[in-house]
Design a protein around this motif. Structure first.
Motif, PDB file in Angstrom:
ATOM      1  N   UNK A   1       0.331  -1.146   0.267  1.00 46.61           N
ATOM      2  CA  UNK A   1      -0.987  -0.640   0.668  1.00 46.61           C
ATOM      3  C   UNK A   1      -1.608  -1.509   1.757  1.00 46.61           C
ATOM      4  N   UNK A   2      -1.402  -2.813   1.662  1.00 45.01           N
ATOM      5  CA  UNK A   2      -1.913  -3.716   2.701  1.00 45.01           C
ATOM      6  C   UNK A   2      -1.223  -3.425   4.027  1.00 45.01           C
ATOM      7  N   UNK A   3       0.084  -3.309   3.997  1.00 49.79           N
ATOM      8  CA  UNK A   3       0.839  -3.035   5.222  1.00 49.79           C
ATOM      9  C   UNK A   3       0.392  -1.709   5.846  1.00 49.79           C
ATOM     10  N   UNK A   4       0.225  -0.689   5.022  1.00 42.35           N
ATOM     11  CA  UNK A   4      -0.187   0.617   5.541  1.00 42.35           C
ATOM     12  C   UNK A   4      -1.570   0.563   6.163  1.00 42.35           C
ATOM     13  N   UNK A   5      -2.446  -0.248   5.619  1.00 44.45           N
ATOM     14  CA  UNK A   5      -3.778  -0.395   6.196  1.00 44.45           C
ATOM     15  C   UNK A   5      -3.724  -1.143   7.524  1.00 44.45           C
ATOM     16  N   UNK A   6      -2.942  -2.208   7.558  1.00 42.97           N
ATOM     17  CA  UNK A   6      -2.881  -3.040   8.761  1.00 42.97           C
ATOM     18  C   UNK A   6      -2.187  -2.320   9.908  1.00 42.97           C
ATOM     19  N   UNK A   7      -1.173  -1.514   9.612  1.00 41.06           N
ATOM     20  CA  UNK A   7      -0.443  -0.876  10.710  1.00 41.06           C
ATOM     21  C   UNK A   7      -1.281   0.179  11.439  1.00 41.06           C
ATOM     22  N   UNK A   8      -2.462   0.488  10.914  1.00 42.21           N
ATOM     23  CA  UNK A   8      -3.394   1.332  11.658  1.00 42.21           C
ATOM     24  C   UNK A   8      -4.083   0.538  12.765  1.00 42.21           C
TER      25      UNK A   8
ATOM     26  N   UNK B   1      11.612  -7.712   1.392  1.00 42.68           N
ATOM     27  CA  UNK B   1      11.690  -6.882   0.191  1.00 42.68           C
ATOM     28  C   UNK B   1      11.378  -5.416   0.493  1.00 42.68           C
ATOM     29  N   UNK B   2      10.485  -5.189   1.421  1.00 43.21           N
ATOM     30  CA  UNK B   2      10.138  -3.862   1.914  1.00 43.21           C
ATOM     31  C   UNK B   2       9.508  -4.081   3.276  1.00 43.21           C
ATOM     32  N   UNK B   3       9.164  -3.027   3.949  1.00 40.79           N
ATOM     33  CA  UNK B   3       8.616  -3.151   5.297  1.00 40.79           C
ATOM     34  C   UNK B   3       7.479  -4.175   5.343  1.00 40.79           C
ATOM     35  N   UNK B   4       7.687  -5.245   6.114  1.00 42.41           N
ATOM     36  CA  UNK B   4       6.643  -6.227   6.335  1.00 42.41           C
ATOM     37  C   UNK B   4       6.297  -7.100   5.152  1.00 42.41           C
ATOM     38  N   UNK B   5       7.159  -7.210   4.152  1.00 42.16           N
ATOM     39  CA  UNK B   5       6.825  -7.956   2.934  1.00 42.16           C
ATOM     40  C   UNK B   5       7.967  -8.883   2.533  1.00 42.16           C
ATOM     41  N   UNK B   6       7.648 -10.148   2.299  1.00 45.06           N
ATOM     42  CA  UNK B   6       8.561 -11.092   1.666  1.00 45.06           C
ATOM     43  C   UNK B   6       7.847 -11.693   0.458  1.00 45.06           C
ATOM     44  N   UNK B   7       8.593 -12.376  -0.396  1.00 41.58           N
ATOM     45  CA  UNK B   7       8.010 -13.009  -1.577  1.00 41.58           C
ATOM     46  C   UNK B   7       8.370 -14.483  -1.634  1.00 41.58           C
TER      47      UNK B   7
ATOM     48  N   UNK C   1      -6.713  -8.889   9.891  1.00 43.50           N
ATOM     49  CA  UNK C   1      -7.069  -9.581   8.643  1.00 43.50           C
ATOM     50  C   UNK C   1      -8.062  -8.747   7.827  1.00 43.50           C
ATOM     51  N   UNK C   2      -9.040  -8.180   8.498  1.00 44.73           N
ATOM     52  CA  UNK C   2     -10.016  -7.345   7.788  1.00 44.73           C
ATOM     53  C   UNK C   2      -9.340  -6.119   7.199  1.00 44.73           C
ATOM     54  N   UNK C   3      -8.444  -5.510   7.965  1.00 44.62           N
ATOM     55  CA  UNK C   3      -7.722  -4.329   7.458  1.00 44.62           C
ATOM     56  C   UNK C   3      -6.882  -4.681   6.238  1.00 44.62           C
ATOM     57  N   UNK C   4      -6.333  -5.874   6.211  1.00 45.63           N
ATOM     58  CA  UNK C   4      -5.559  -6.298   5.050  1.00 45.63           C
ATOM     59  C   UNK C   4      -6.448  -6.381   3.814  1.00 45.63           C
ATOM     60  N   UNK C   5      -7.632  -6.950   3.977  1.00 44.25           N
ATOM     61  CA  UNK C   5      -8.552  -7.083   2.842  1.00 44.25           C
ATOM     62  C   UNK C   5      -9.011  -5.711   2.364  1.00 44.25           C
TER      63      UNK C   5
END
Length: 305
Positions: free
Chosen positions: A218-225, A244-250, A289-293
């Motif tokens: 959900x964070x990635x989808x918000x930021x990619x806008x 692990x998925x698009x734009x995400x590591x752990x 950063x704001x879109x991520x939040x």
């Protein structure tokens, strides 16, 4: 990839002692003002937040007050949200993303959450554009009991005893990670300099023990806008870690004593903006950063908690 360490301080194969750390500190200089850039923005925010000095960080050269913003009329019946920025002071959009959220988008969420924002955990590092504090300690590897980093100890004390539903820690990955900060780390600790390609784009770091895959998505989808998302390298990794998925590591946040592990929040993410990309500017990085939040908050608003 392992690089030869030719950092100008210290001797190859020997860990830094006090003399080398003092030499490193003497080479640092103030490049911008915490008071002018950060503290000056707090007064207008009193309309929506209780603002409190939660610690004073005492260094040989200066003392810095650090502040927390809390929702007005803190309501124990609401879930608590924590947003931190500037744990690494050189990661500029983390600081200004936290402040921008506070002055703008936060107002839409006060009715649902108690919001706590610490916009600049490491003010000395902000002023000198550094990853470390004056003792050559990385605050973002120092969130553990009896921490040697004042910055980390102060934040741990601030959140102690509080339960949080969500914590977002705002960071950047910069070109200077490879050109300065990782070589300095290798010299300080007398280890090989492990170099990797700096990813061009935004990504998040979840918790290996609590990955929250849908939350990260959900964070990635918000930021990619707002901006582009970092691709994996040819080995399917971002900064040396499997994507692990698009734009995400752990990462194992608590094991590594990272800020993202400072609470036991159900939803946790560390953002990583790439400010050196030719596709972005400072404003775009703040917006990311704001879109991520907001993407994170919108997701948990729809989730039973």
């Amino acid at each position: 990839m392992t690089a030869n360490n030719s950092y100008p301080i210290g001797q190859m194969g020997q860990k830094w002692q006090d003399a080398e750390k003092k030499q490193w500190l003497a080479a640092q200089n103030v490049k911008r003002s915490y008071a002018d850039d950060v503290l000056s923005q707090l007064a207008p925010l009193t309309k929506h937040f209780d603002i409190e000095e939660y610690a004073k960080l005492e260094y040989a050269s200066n003392a810095f007050p650090v502040f927390v913003l809390r929702s007005l009329n803190w309501d124990k019946s609401k879930p608590n949200i924590l947003i931190t920025g500037g744990v690494h002071g050189y990661e500029t959009s983390g600081v200004f993303g936290a402040l921008r959220f506070a002055v703008s988008a936060a107002q839409a969420y006060h009715h649902t959450f108690n919001i706590m924002i610490v916009p600049c955990v490491s003010p000395w590092a902000y002023e000198t554009i550094n990853r470390w504090n004056p003792l050559a300690i990385d605050p973002n590897r120092s969130f553990y009991a009896n921490s040697p980093a004042q910055e980390s100890a102060a934040l741990m004390n601030l959140v102690s005893g509080l339960d949080f539903l969500m914590h977002i820690d705002l960071h950047e990955t910069t070109d200077t990670d490879n050109s300065e900060f990782r070589p300095a780390l290798a010299a300080r600790d007398a280890v090989d300099h492990q170099e990797w390609a700096i990813p061009d784009g935004f990504y998040t770091v979840g918790d290996t023990e609590n990955p929250c895959s849908d939350f990260q998505k959900a964070i990635i989808q918000s930021v990619e806008k707002v901006t582009h998302i970092a691709p994996a390298d040819e080995s399917g990794r971002i900064i040396g870690t499997k994507m692990e998925q698009k734009g995400v590591i752990n990462y194992p946040l608590k094991k590594l004593s990272l800020c993202g592990g400072v609470t036991n929040a159900r939803f946790v993410s560390t953002t990583e903006v790439y400010p050196d990309s030719p596709q972005v500017n400072a404003e775009n990085c703040i917006q990311a950063q704001v879109a991520a939040i907001t993407g994170a908050l919108d997701f948990i608003t729809k989730t039973e908690f």
